[in-house]
Design a protein around this motif. Structure first.
Motif, PDB file in Angstrom:
ATOM      1  N   SER A  25     -42.326  -0.235  28.807  1.00 56.94           N
ATOM      2  CA  SER A  25     -43.524  -0.617  28.048  1.00 56.94           C
ATOM      3  C   SER A  25     -43.785  -2.111  28.174  1.00 56.94           C
ATOM      4  N   ASP A  26     -42.715  -2.918  28.104  1.00 53.16           N
ATOM      5  CA  ASP A  26     -42.866  -4.368  28.256  1.00 53.16           C
ATOM      6  C   ASP A  26     -43.405  -4.710  29.640  1.00 53.16           C
ATOM      7  N   ILE A  27     -42.886  -4.043  30.651  1.00 55.17           N
ATOM      8  CA  ILE A  27     -43.340  -4.296  32.021  1.00 55.17           C
ATOM      9  C   ILE A  27     -44.809  -3.904  32.171  1.00 55.17           C
ATOM     10  N   ALA A  28     -45.186  -2.782  31.594  1.00 55.48           N
ATOM     11  CA  ALA A  28     -46.585  -2.341  31.675  1.00 55.48           C
ATOM     12  C   ALA A  28     -47.505  -3.331  30.972  1.00 55.48           C
ATOM     13  N   ARG A  29     -47.091  -3.813  29.792  1.00 56.13           N
ATOM     14  CA  ARG A  29     -47.920  -4.801  29.073  1.00 56.13           C
ATOM     15  C   ARG A  29     -48.050  -6.090  29.875  1.00 56.13           C
ATOM     16  N   GLU A  30     -46.949  -6.525  30.472  1.00 59.78           N
ATOM     17  CA  GLU A  30     -46.986  -7.749  31.275  1.00 59.78           C
ATOM     18  C   GLU A  30     -47.883  -7.579  32.491  1.00 59.78           C
ATOM     19  N   ALA A  31     -47.806  -6.438  33.141  1.00 59.59           N
ATOM     20  CA  ALA A  31     -48.654  -6.170  34.308  1.00 59.59           C
ATOM     21  C   ALA A  31     -50.125  -6.162  33.910  1.00 59.59           C
ATOM     22  N   THR A  32     -50.431  -5.559  32.780  1.00 63.04           N
ATOM     23  CA  THR A  32     -51.813  -5.528  32.291  1.00 63.04           C
ATOM     24  C   THR A  32     -52.303  -6.931  31.983  1.00 63.04           C
ATOM     25  N   ALA A  33     -51.458  -7.721  31.317  1.00 60.61           N
ATOM     26  CA  ALA A  33     -51.833  -9.099  30.984  1.00 60.61           C
ATOM     27  C   ALA A  33     -52.062  -9.916  32.250  1.00 60.61           C
ATOM     28  N   ASN A  34     -51.206  -9.736  33.252  1.00 59.53           N
ATOM     29  CA  ASN A  34     -51.373 -10.464  34.513  1.00 59.53           C
ATOM     30  C   ASN A  34     -52.658 -10.061  35.214  1.00 59.53           C
ATOM     31  N   ALA A  35     -52.956  -8.767  35.201  1.00 61.16           N
ATOM     32  CA  ALA A  35     -54.183  -8.285  35.840  1.00 61.16           C
ATOM     33  C   ALA A  35     -55.412  -8.844  35.135  1.00 61.16           C
ATOM     34  N   GLU A  36     -55.378  -8.858  33.799  1.00 60.90           N
ATOM     35  CA  GLU A  36     -56.507  -9.399  33.039  1.00 60.90           C
ATOM     36  C   GLU A  36     -56.666 -10.887  33.288  1.00 60.90           C
ATOM     37  N   SER A  37     -55.553 -11.587  33.379  1.00 62.42           N
ATOM     38  CA  SER A  37     -55.592 -13.027  33.642  1.00 62.42           C
ATOM     39  C   SER A  37     -56.185 -13.302  35.021  1.00 62.42           C
ATOM     40  N   LYS A  38     -55.753 -12.523  36.004  1.00 61.72           N
ATOM     41  CA  LYS A  38     -56.296 -12.704  37.354  1.00 61.72           C
ATOM     42  C   LYS A  38     -57.778 -12.373  37.393  1.00 61.72           C
ATOM     43  N   ALA A  39     -58.177 -11.331  36.684  1.00 58.11           N
ATOM     44  CA  ALA A  39     -59.591 -10.953  36.650  1.00 58.11           C
ATOM     45  C   ALA A  39     -60.421 -12.052  36.016  1.00 58.11           C
ATOM     46  N   ALA A  40     -59.915 -12.621  34.927  1.00 55.89           N
ATOM     47  CA  ALA A  40     -60.637 -13.713  34.271  1.00 55.89           C
ATOM     48  C   ALA A  40     -60.713 -14.923  35.198  1.00 55.89           C
ATOM     49  N   GLY A  41     -59.624 -15.209  35.890  1.00 52.25           N
ATOM     50  CA  GLY A  41     -59.618 -16.313  36.846  1.00 52.25           C
ATOM     51  C   GLY A  41     -60.573 -16.062  37.981  1.00 52.25           C
ATOM     52  N   SER A  42     -60.638 -14.831  38.453  1.00 54.15           N
ATOM     53  CA  SER A  42     -61.552 -14.480  39.531  1.00 54.15           C
ATOM     54  C   SER A  42     -62.994 -14.623  39.083  1.00 54.15           C
ATOM     55  N   SER A  43     -63.285 -14.204  37.863  1.00 50.66           N
ATOM     56  CA  SER A  43     -64.645 -14.331  37.340  1.00 50.66           C
ATOM     57  C   SER A  43     -65.047 -15.797  37.240  1.00 50.66           C
ATOM     58  N   ALA A  44     -64.133 -16.615  36.763  1.00 52.95           N
ATOM     59  CA  ALA A  44     -64.426 -18.049  36.655  1.00 52.95           C
ATOM     60  C   ALA A  44     -64.662 -18.647  38.041  1.00 52.95           C
TER      61      ALA A  44
END
Length: 76
Positions: A25-44
């Protein structure tokens, strides 16, 4: 194997399964957070590129107007 040893082994197995579940569960949450961070960075980054493109387009348009003015003066 005695009943006590079996119960102890089952308890240890259940504890291990709980730890594995928590870790996954921790790994899944971290992966989701990383994906969201990358998506936000990509949008910027996309917004930044659009702004740079717009500034360059305006500079080119201004340069073309200046060239038109120079050519018009040369024709006179």
């Amino acid at each position: 194997m005695t009943a006590d040893r079996i119960a102890t082994a089952l308890a240890r197995i259940e504890t291990a399964i709980a730890r594995i579940d928590a870790a996954s569960s921790d790994i899944a949450r971290e992966a989701t957070a990383n994906a969201e961070s990358k998506a936000a960075g990509s949008s910027a980054r996309v917004i930044e590129l659009v702004n740079v493109h717009e500034r360059l387009r305006e500079q080119v348009a201004e340069s073309l107007r200046e060239l038109d003015d120079i050519l018009a003066k040369l024709e006179d």
